[in-house]
Each structure stands twice: as structure tokens, then as C-alpha cells.
Design a protein around this motif. Sequence first.
Motif, PDB file in Angstrom:
ATOM      1  N   GLY A  23       0.811  -1.209   0.000  1.00 32.09           N
ATOM      2  CA  GLY A  23       0.000   0.000   0.000  1.00 32.09           C
ATOM      3  C   GLY A  23       0.844   1.258   0.000  1.00 32.09           C
ATOM      4  N   GLU A  24       1.922   1.257   0.758  1.00 32.03           N
ATOM      5  CA  GLU A  24       2.813   2.410   0.792  1.00 32.03           C
ATOM      6  C   GLU A  24       3.481   2.628  -0.562  1.00 32.03           C
ATOM      7  OE1 GLU A  24       4.695   5.687   1.484  1.00 32.03           O
ATOM      8  OE2 GLU A  24       3.224   4.828   2.883  1.00 32.03           O
ATOM      9  N   THR A  25       3.839   1.519  -1.230  1.00 30.43           N
ATOM     10  CA  THR A  25       4.417   1.635  -2.570  1.00 30.43           C
ATOM     11  C   THR A  25       3.419   2.257  -3.537  1.00 30.43           C
ATOM     12  OG1 THR A  25       5.882  -0.265  -2.240  1.00 30.43           O
ATOM     13  CG2 THR A  25       5.364   0.338  -4.521  1.00 30.43           C
ATOM     14  N   VAL A  26       2.178   1.822  -3.481  1.00 29.89           N
ATOM     15  CA  VAL A  26       1.138   2.396  -4.346  1.00 29.89           C
ATOM     16  C   VAL A  26       1.027   3.894  -4.118  1.00 29.89           C
ATOM     17  CG1 VAL A  26      -1.347   2.463  -4.813  1.00 29.89           C
ATOM     18  CG2 VAL A  26      -0.191   0.262  -4.557  1.00 29.89           C
ATOM     19  N   ARG A  27       0.963   4.318  -2.874  1.00 30.45           N
ATOM     20  CA  ARG A  27       0.772   5.745  -2.580  1.00 30.45           C
ATOM     21  C   ARG A  27       2.000   6.565  -2.988  1.00 30.45           C
ATOM     22  NH1 ARG A  27      -1.804   3.117   1.585  1.00 30.45           N
ATOM     23  NH2 ARG A  27      -0.040   3.308   3.019  1.00 30.45           N
ATOM     24  N   ARG A  28       3.182   6.012  -2.785  1.00 31.21           N
ATOM     25  CA  ARG A  28       4.402   6.727  -3.204  1.00 31.21           C
ATOM     26  C   ARG A  28       4.413   6.942  -4.715  1.00 31.21           C
ATOM     27  NH1 ARG A  28       8.977   4.517  -5.121  1.00 31.21           N
ATOM     28  NH2 ARG A  28       8.496   2.443  -4.256  1.00 31.21           N
ATOM     29  N   GLY A  69      -7.928  -1.352   4.809  1.00 28.36           N
ATOM     30  CA  GLY A  69      -7.373  -0.102   5.316  1.00 28.36           C
ATOM     31  C   GLY A  69      -6.445   0.568   4.316  1.00 28.36           C
ATOM     32  N   GLU A  70      -5.590  -0.219   3.660  1.00 33.16           N
ATOM     33  CA  GLU A  70      -4.685   0.343   2.651  1.00 33.16           C
ATOM     34  C   GLU A  70      -5.466   0.863   1.453  1.00 33.16           C
ATOM     35  OE1 GLU A  70      -1.390   0.802   3.004  1.00 33.16           O
ATOM     36  OE2 GLU A  70      -1.632   0.014   5.039  1.00 33.16           O
ATOM     37  N   LEU A  71      -6.493   0.114   1.057  1.00 32.40           N
ATOM     38  CA  LEU A  71      -7.319   0.549  -0.069  1.00 32.40           C
ATOM     39  C   LEU A  71      -8.018   1.868   0.245  1.00 32.40           C
ATOM     40  CD1 LEU A  71      -8.509  -0.006  -2.871  1.00 32.40           C
ATOM     41  CD2 LEU A  71     -10.269  -1.411  -1.771  1.00 32.40           C
ATOM     42  N   GLU A  72      -8.517   2.011   1.450  1.00 26.40           N
ATOM     43  CA  GLU A  72      -9.177   3.257   1.838  1.00 26.40           C
ATOM     44  C   GLU A  72      -8.213   4.441   1.785  1.00 26.40           C
ATOM     45  OE1 GLU A  72     -10.770   2.257   5.642  1.00 26.40           O
ATOM     46  OE2 GLU A  72     -12.609   1.348   4.808  1.00 26.40           O
ATOM     47  N   GLN A  73      -6.969   4.227   2.199  1.00 23.91           N
ATOM     48  CA  GLN A  73      -5.972   5.296   2.115  1.00 23.91           C
ATOM     49  C   GLN A  73      -5.658   5.648   0.665  1.00 23.91           C
ATOM     50  OE1 GLN A  73      -2.522   5.170   4.889  1.00 23.91           O
ATOM     51  NE2 GLN A  73      -3.422   3.234   5.604  1.00 23.91           N
ATOM     52  N   ILE A  74      -5.600   4.649  -0.191  1.00 24.76           N
ATOM     53  CA  ILE A  74      -5.343   4.876  -1.613  1.00 24.76           C
ATOM     54  C   ILE A  74      -6.482   5.663  -2.245  1.00 24.76           C
ATOM     55  CG2 ILE A  74      -5.158   3.682  -3.843  1.00 24.76           C
ATOM     56  CD1 ILE A  74      -3.656   1.439  -2.184  1.00 24.76           C
ATOM     57  N   ILE A  75      -7.710   5.306  -1.889  1.00 27.94           N
ATOM     58  CA  ILE A  75      -8.885   6.013  -2.409  1.00 27.94           C
ATOM     59  C   ILE A  75      -8.852   7.481  -1.984  1.00 27.94           C
ATOM     60  CG2 ILE A  75     -11.393   6.196  -2.195  1.00 27.94           C
ATOM     61  CD1 ILE A  75     -11.414   3.092  -2.002  1.00 27.94           C
ATOM     62  N   ALA A  76      -8.519   7.733  -0.721  1.00 30.45           N
ATOM     63  CA  ALA A  76      -8.462   9.108  -0.216  1.00 30.45           C
ATOM     64  C   ALA A  76      -7.371   9.899  -0.934  1.00 30.45           C
ATOM     65  CB  ALA A  76      -8.212   9.100   1.289  1.00 30.45           C
ATOM     66  N   LEU A  77      -6.228   9.261  -1.191  1.00 29.44           N
ATOM     67  CA  LEU A  77      -5.141   9.962  -1.877  1.00 29.44           C
ATOM     68  C   LEU A  77      -5.493  10.245  -3.335  1.00 29.44           C
ATOM     69  CD1 LEU A  77      -2.294  11.112  -1.681  1.00 29.44           C
ATOM     70  CD2 LEU A  77      -1.412   8.835  -2.291  1.00 29.44           C
ATOM     71  N   ALA A  78      -6.241   9.338  -3.982  1.00 31.05           N
ATOM     72  CA  ALA A  78      -6.681   9.586  -5.357  1.00 31.05           C
ATOM     73  C   ALA A  78      -7.494  10.874  -5.432  1.00 31.05           C
ATOM     74  CB  ALA A  78      -7.489   8.406  -5.875  1.00 31.05           C
ATOM     75  N   ALA A  79      -8.371  11.082  -4.449  1.00 30.50           N
ATOM     76  CA  ALA A  79      -9.160  12.315  -4.407  1.00 30.50           C
ATOM     77  C   ALA A  79      -8.270  13.523  -4.163  1.00 30.50           C
ATOM     78  CB  ALA A  79     -10.227  12.210  -3.329  1.00 30.50           C
ATOM     79  N   GLU A  80      -7.312  13.385  -3.275  1.00 26.19           N
ATOM     80  CA  GLU A  80      -6.406  14.497  -2.957  1.00 26.19           C
ATOM     81  C   GLU A  80      -5.566  14.897  -4.169  1.00 26.19           C
ATOM     82  OE1 GLU A  80      -2.343  15.110  -0.351  1.00 26.19           O
ATOM     83  OE2 GLU A  80      -3.914  13.805   0.465  1.00 26.19           O
ATOM     84  N   LEU A  81      -5.050  13.900  -4.883  1.00 27.27           N
ATOM     85  CA  LEU A  81      -4.193  14.163  -6.033  1.00 27.27           C
ATOM     86  C   LEU A  81      -4.965  14.407  -7.323  1.00 27.27           C
ATOM     87  CD1 LEU A  81      -1.486  11.389  -5.431  1.00 27.27           C
ATOM     88  CD2 LEU A  81      -1.293  13.827  -4.887  1.00 27.27           C
ATOM     89  N   ARG A  82      -6.269  14.105  -7.302  1.00 27.55           N
ATOM     90  CA  ARG A  82      -7.109  14.183  -8.502  1.00 27.55           C
ATOM     91  C   ARG A  82      -6.524  13.307  -9.621  1.00 27.55           C
ATOM     92  NH1 ARG A  82     -10.288  15.718  -5.321  1.00 27.55           N
ATOM     93  NH2 ARG A  82     -11.528  17.647  -5.388  1.00 27.55           N
ATOM     94  N   ILE A  83      -6.311  12.029  -9.264  1.00 24.94           N
ATOM     95  CA  ILE A  83      -5.747  11.084 -10.207  1.00 24.94           C
ATOM     96  C   ILE A  83      -6.543   9.783 -10.178  1.00 24.94           C
ATOM     97  CG2 ILE A  83      -4.104  10.075  -8.552  1.00 24.94           C
ATOM     98  CD1 ILE A  83      -2.048   9.972 -10.844  1.00 24.94           C
ATOM     99  N   TRP A  84      -6.717   9.168 -11.342  1.00 21.41           N
ATOM    100  CA  TRP A  84      -7.365   7.863 -11.436  1.00 21.41           C
ATOM    101  C   TRP A  84      -6.339   6.763 -11.137  1.00 21.41           C
ATOM    102  CZ3 TRP A  84     -12.438   6.598 -13.408  1.00 21.41           C
ATOM    103  CH2 TRP A  84     -13.226   7.713 -13.703  1.00 21.41           C
ATOM    104  N   VAL A  85      -6.805   5.695 -10.511  1.00 19.95           N
ATOM    105  CA  VAL A  85      -5.936   4.572 -10.155  1.00 19.95           C
ATOM    106  C   VAL A  85      -6.599   3.271 -10.594  1.00 19.95           C
ATOM    107  CG1 VAL A  85      -4.748   3.363  -8.281  1.00 19.95           C
ATOM    108  CG2 VAL A  85      -5.088   5.854  -8.142  1.00 19.95           C
ATOM    109  N   VAL A  86      -5.842   2.423 -11.262  1.00 19.45           N
ATOM    110  CA  VAL A  86      -6.293   1.066 -11.602  1.00 19.45           C
ATOM    111  C   VAL A  86      -5.366   0.116 -10.857  1.00 19.45           C
ATOM    112  CG1 VAL A  86      -6.656  -0.613 -13.429  1.00 19.45           C
ATOM    113  CG2 VAL A  86      -7.259   1.791 -13.805  1.00 19.45           C
ATOM    114  N   LEU A  87      -5.912  -0.553  -9.845  1.00 24.76           N
ATOM    115  CA  LEU A  87      -5.104  -1.256  -8.852  1.00 24.76           C
ATOM    116  C   LEU A  87      -5.448  -2.734  -8.786  1.00 24.76           C
ATOM    117  CD1 LEU A  87      -3.153  -1.222  -6.414  1.00 24.76           C
ATOM    118  CD2 LEU A  87      -5.116  -0.565  -4.989  1.00 24.76           C
ATOM    119  N   GLY A  88      -4.438  -3.582  -8.988  1.00 22.98           N
ATOM    120  CA  GLY A  88      -4.635  -5.017  -8.883  1.00 22.98           C
ATOM    121  C   GLY A  88      -4.663  -5.484  -7.444  1.00 22.98           C
ATOM    122  N   SER A  89      -5.647  -6.323  -7.122  1.00 25.76           N
ATOM    123  CA  SER A  89      -5.771  -6.881  -5.773  1.00 25.76           C
ATOM    124  C   SER A  89      -6.781  -8.009  -5.798  1.00 25.76           C
ATOM    125  CB  SER A  89      -6.239  -5.809  -4.780  1.00 25.76           C
ATOM    126  OG  SER A  89      -6.353  -6.339  -3.471  1.00 25.76           O
ATOM    127  N   ALA A  90      -6.645  -8.934  -4.859  1.00 26.18           N
ATOM    128  CA  ALA A  90      -7.729  -9.888  -4.639  1.00 26.18           C
ATOM    129  C   ALA A  90      -8.874  -9.146  -3.960  1.00 26.18           C
ATOM    130  CB  ALA A  90      -7.255 -11.037  -3.761  1.00 26.18           C
TER     131      ALA A  90
END
Length: 276
Positions: A23-28, A69-90
Motif C-alpha cells: 500500500g505504501e508503494t502504491v501511494r508513493r 485499510g490500505e485501499l481506503e488510504q489509496i482512495i483518499a489519496l486519489a481524491a487528494e491528487l485528482r488522479i485515477w488509479v487502476v489497482l490489482g488486488s484480490a
Amino acid sequence: MTKQSLRIAVAQTTATADVRSNGETVRRLMREAGAEQARLVQFPEGFLSGYAKEQIQDWGHVDWPAVRGELEQIIALAAELRIWVVLGSAHPLTPPHRPHNSLYVISDQGTIVDRYDKRFCSHTEITTFYSPGFEPVVFDVDGYRFGCAICVEINFPDLFTQYGELGVDCLLLSAYPVDEVFEAKARAYASINTYWTGMALPSQTSHLMNSGVIGPDGRYVAQLDGGEGLVYADLERSAYSVWFDKARPWRRTALLGDIYRSRRVDDPRSEDRTCF
């Protein structure tokens, strides 16, 4: 509104079984992509949760609350950065059902607008690890249409044709490839179906190929040279006007067959295929 061009970022990352580290790698990388004015960033297959058969041998070992929890942080950062994310996960289902192998489509408003669930799973995946999905997923960003596919689906041409029929400009193919021919197939489909292909792969498979963006002509627009990080490409239809304005509509017309049936000839030399 359709912009003249749209910048996307495609990641090459080291997948681990540590959900928080993933999750930290995704956000970075999201922050890096945002700083480079990318509108969308794509990650490899199964990256957030870890991919079955590789990082994950038993779903009981996955910390699902941590994944959420990591996904929720990623979603919040997408809104902050105004960027779309396509994220692989189970994506976990209600027990005892196995998870989907998924790509979350997260908008620049900070919402999951869709989720692509892998439709064609490998034998090991479908018998041991995952539940299949059944629907294609398309979504639009600034007037450009995207579709989603995952890994072994590269072996099913009809899926890639379907996305061409759905009018995608760029197919986002997230994978964990096992052989070099995967790359040749991806390049062929991009050219045959006339769309860009973003190919997000883990660094563990960089000895086979690296993450990159393939143009509608089947050639790489950009590709990483090993290691980890992001590769960027500016999608611009005008740069491929021959493919989008001529090749794509002509191929659709050709498939209908009328241009050939209307020119069919009644000639014995056509009917007899055993002589010169």
C-alpha cells in the motif's frame, strides 16, 4: 470533454506478501505520477493483496482488514491528487466463496467506480484460488475510453476483440507473466484492435519483459528498463490518425462482409479450385 492528449503512468513494482508495504508503494508512486501530471496510474495484477501462487499460498494468511485499510488510504489519496488509479488486488467475497482476482477502478474523485474481475482464470487459479468474473469493464477519463484485462486472458483473442468493439482507446493489461511470448501477444492485439495497451508487471518478471505502453501500431511508446518505478505515455489520437480514423473503421466495415459479398463474381474459373 475530450482533451487533445492524456498522460498515463504504468507501474513496475516488487510484489510482496506485506499488504502495508504494498500500500505504501502504491501511494508513493501515485504521488510521483501526480507530480508528473499523469491523469491515471496503473498497477500490476494482485499487487495490493499479493498474488496467489506467488506471494499468497493460502487466503487464510491474508490480513483482509489491512487490505481494506490500505485501499481506503489509496482512495483518499486519489481524491487528494485528482488522479485515477487502476489497482490489482484480490477482492474478498462472502465465505466460503473464493476471492475475485480484480482491478479496482478508482476515480479522481476518490470513489471505486467499477471493478474488473478476471474472467478467464488459469486452471490452478480457478480450482484453488479464485472465483471468476463475467463482465468487461470500460470507463472514460477526459474523453478517452479504457478497458481492463488480466494476465492469462492474453490467450483469449475474443476478449481483446470485444474491447475494440466497445470502443476503447487504451486497454489496461495488468499481469504476472510466465513467458516471453506474452509480450508478442500484447503487441499484436494492440495493433490488430487499434488501441494503446498499458502493461503493468511486477519487477519479479522483468527478466521476461518490462512494464510499458504499446501504441495502436504495436510498437512501444514507452517502456521501463528494468528495476522499479513508473513509465509515462501521452495518449494522443492525432498522432495515430491513420489507425483511428482509417484502419479501425475500415476493419469494422470489412468484418460486416458487405463490401465483399457485393463484389462476389459468378465465374466457373472461380468455382473450380482444382485447376489453373
